[in-house]
Design an enzyme around this catalytic site. Structure first.
Site, mmCIF file in Angstrom:
data_model
loop_
_atom_site.group_PDB
_atom_site.id
_atom_site.type_symbol
_atom_site.label_atom_id
_atom_site.label_comp_id
_atom_site.label_asym_id
_atom_site.label_seq_id
_atom_site.Cartn_x
_atom_site.Cartn_y
_atom_site.Cartn_z
ATOM 1 N N LYS A 1 0.827 -1.216 0.000
ATOM 2 C CA LYS A 1 0.000 0.000 0.000
ATOM 3 C C LYS A 1 0.860 1.265 0.000
ATOM 4 C CE LYS A 1 -4.073 -0.001 1.358
ATOM 5 N NZ LYS A 1 -5.452 -0.129 1.319
ATOM 6 N N LYS B 1 2.297 2.815 2.442
ATOM 7 C CA LYS B 1 1.953 3.709 3.542
ATOM 8 C C LYS B 1 2.587 3.167 4.813
ATOM 9 C CE LYS B 1 -2.503 4.846 1.530
ATOM 10 N NZ LYS B 1 -3.942 4.927 1.706
#
Length: 139
Positions: free
Chosen positions: A48, A50
């Site tokens: 992702k 993140k």
């Protein structure tokens, strides 16, 4: 009597919010036992792209404290990516997923695989107006 015996859903569940709760409560309304896969930190960082605000063990602990969740545990990339591996691990009869996946190549394949073994997919809507990304941006 509920529609399904064992349900499964997975997600990051970082910055737990009412949208997460709405999803999990909808899932639990349809099954006797709800199992939640919590994507591990490696998945969040490398797939992702993140950095999670809360560490994986904290996210699992939060989910396990909810009355609508019967069991939450960490899942790695392989189990998150391949729903047949998730099925082998958790033995569910329904997979709950966000309705944004419906009709995607990935989920069309999963639907085909699941139909051969009698497993259903229920697509659920997201709660409008809230997301972990929005919360991070506000902060």
């Amino acid at each position: 009597m509920k529609k399904y015996r064992v349900g499964y859903t997975a997600g990051v569940f970082d910055l737990f919010h009412v949208g997460h709760l709405n999803l999990l409560e909808r899932c639990k309304e349809m099954c006797d036992v709800l199992i939640v896969g919590v994507c591990d930190d490696d998945y969040v960082i490398n797939i992702k792209h993140k950095k999670p605000v809360f560490a994986e063990n904290e996210r699992v602990r939060i989910l396990n404290a909810l009355k609508c969740v019967d069991r939450a545990e960490l899942v790695d990339f392989k189990i998150t990516d391949d729903k047949m591996l998730a099925l082998e691990k958790f033995h569910f009869d329904v997979l709950f997923s966000g309705d944004d996946w419906k009709g995607s190549e990935r989920y069309n394949k999963t639907e085909e695989q699941f139909s051969k073994v009698g497993v259903s997919i229920e697509y659920l809507p997201y709660t409008k107006g809230i997301s972990s990304t929005d919360i991070k941006n506000k902060i």
